[in-house]
Structure formats: structure tokens, C-alpha cells
Write a protein that holds these residues in place. Sequence first.
Motif, PDB file in Angstrom:
ATOM      1  N   ARG A 108       0.822 -10.281   1.497  1.00 32.13           N
ATOM      2  CA  ARG A 108       1.636 -10.021   2.796  1.00 32.13           C
ATOM      3  C   ARG A 108       0.545  -9.267   3.826  1.00 32.13           C
ATOM      4  NH1 ARG A 108       6.286 -11.855   2.371  1.00 32.13           N
ATOM      5  NH2 ARG A 108       7.589 -11.372   0.777  1.00 32.13           N
ATOM      6  N   ARG A 109      -0.497  -8.686   3.316  1.00 30.42           N
ATOM      7  CA  ARG A 109      -1.531  -8.167   4.085  1.00 30.42           C
ATOM      8  C   ARG A 109      -2.984  -8.938   4.249  1.00 30.42           C
ATOM      9  NH1 ARG A 109      -0.533  -4.395   7.454  1.00 30.42           N
ATOM     10  NH2 ARG A 109      -2.584  -3.584   7.162  1.00 30.42           N
ATOM     11  N   GLY A 110      -2.803 -10.051   3.581  1.00 31.10           N
ATOM     12  CA  GLY A 110      -3.989 -10.898   3.972  1.00 31.10           C
ATOM     13  C   GLY A 110      -5.266 -10.630   3.020  1.00 31.10           C
ATOM     14  N   VAL A 111      -5.103 -10.116   1.647  1.00 27.71           N
ATOM     15  CA  VAL A 111      -6.107  -9.513   0.812  1.00 27.71           C
ATOM     16  C   VAL A 111      -5.924 -10.433  -0.261  1.00 27.71           C
ATOM     17  CG1 VAL A 111      -7.123  -7.693  -0.026  1.00 27.71           C
ATOM     18  CG2 VAL A 111      -5.796  -7.388   2.098  1.00 27.71           C
ATOM     19  N   ALA A 119       1.925  -7.186  -1.958  1.00 32.29           N
ATOM     20  CA  ALA A 119       1.142  -6.127  -0.723  1.00 32.29           C
ATOM     21  C   ALA A 119      -0.285  -7.175  -0.649  1.00 32.29           C
ATOM     22  CB  ALA A 119       1.027  -4.902  -1.270  1.00 32.29           C
ATOM     23  N   GLY A 120      -1.018  -7.701  -1.270  1.00 36.54           N
ATOM     24  CA  GLY A 120      -2.210  -8.370  -1.061  1.00 36.54           C
ATOM     25  C   GLY A 120      -1.851  -9.443  -0.236  1.00 36.54           C
ATOM     26  N   SER A 133      -4.693  -9.688  -4.581  1.00 38.11           N
ATOM     27  CA  SER A 133      -3.454 -10.530  -5.162  1.00 38.11           C
ATOM     28  C   SER A 133      -3.961 -11.230  -6.461  1.00 38.11           C
ATOM     29  CB  SER A 133      -2.991 -11.405  -4.085  1.00 38.11           C
ATOM     30  OG  SER A 133      -2.226 -10.533  -3.048  1.00 38.11           O
TER      31      SER A 133
END
Length: 168
Positions: free
Chosen positions: A22-25, A19-20, A29
Motif C-alpha cells: 500500500r505504501r509502494g515499497v 504495508a509495503g 513486501s
Amino acid sequence: MEHEDLGVVGFALVELVEAGARRGVPEASTAALCRLEERARASGTDWALGVLARSAALLCDGPAADRLYRKAIGRLEGSRIADHLARTRPCVWVAPWSRADGIAPLRDTLVLSAPTRDGALLDALPAEPGIANPYVGDQPACWMAPGVPHDSYLSDFLMRSQAVIGAL
């Protein structure tokens, strides 16, 4: 952390890394990857080491990511948890290739489509033991007549790693 459920936390960390990524966080991650790495190395199972390699691949690019995805696929093929293997395998793997490279970069390919008229290359592909299913020319992506429901045939085709060689 004294009472963490080993399975649930491991699955959650895998999802958090993805999730991190793919969401740019990247901070989320990276932190989750560190915890996942500690757990995966301690367990040493194919699944744990496979999802660790996949998770690390999500956070990098280029040859490093390619190497990690291949490592993940190798580990996850030895695991009984099939959904992570399916999520790791790309439907189409596109990589730069030139005649000067020879067929070495194409080894370990499950399905190889070669829409080319290069006779020497077409002779070499079937002889290469690391290429499981070489196809030459324009091949349809179905095993049944067009318009007929494919059931699992199409999903089986799409879940294989593939390479395509264009006529250069």
C-alpha cells in the motif's frame, strides 16, 4: 530465527506485506512474502495459505490478483480467524462483462445486482446455482427503513462480494 514466536511473526509478516504494497515499497513486501510463503507452506493450515494468497494478491493486478483473492477467500472461509477474511473480501467487485461472455464469469457470486431489462439474462440468473442472491432492478443497500440505524445488517451487506451488470 531460532526463537521466533510462530504466531506473532506470521501476523507481522502479513502486515508487512500489506504495508509495503500500500505504501509502494515492493522490496519490503517481496521479502516479507518470501518468508511468509515458507511458513505458510510448512504449516499448511487454511489460515496460513489464505493469508499467503491474499498477500500475494496485494502485489499483482488483473486476473492473477482476482484468482489469488478468490483462493484466499476460499481458504479463509475454512479458518476460525475471521478478521483476515473480512479484510480479503472486497465490498464491491467490479469486472468487465459482456453479453457474449454469458453468465459463466458471474458464477460464485454471493450477491449479484442486475439493473438491466435484458429478459434472457434475468431468466438465466436465478437458474444459475453459482449465484447465491441475484437482485434485479434498483435495490436499496439496506434492509430497514432509510434513516434507521442498521446495526449489523449494513456491515453484513457490505462484506459480501458483489457484481453489478449494467444495461449494455
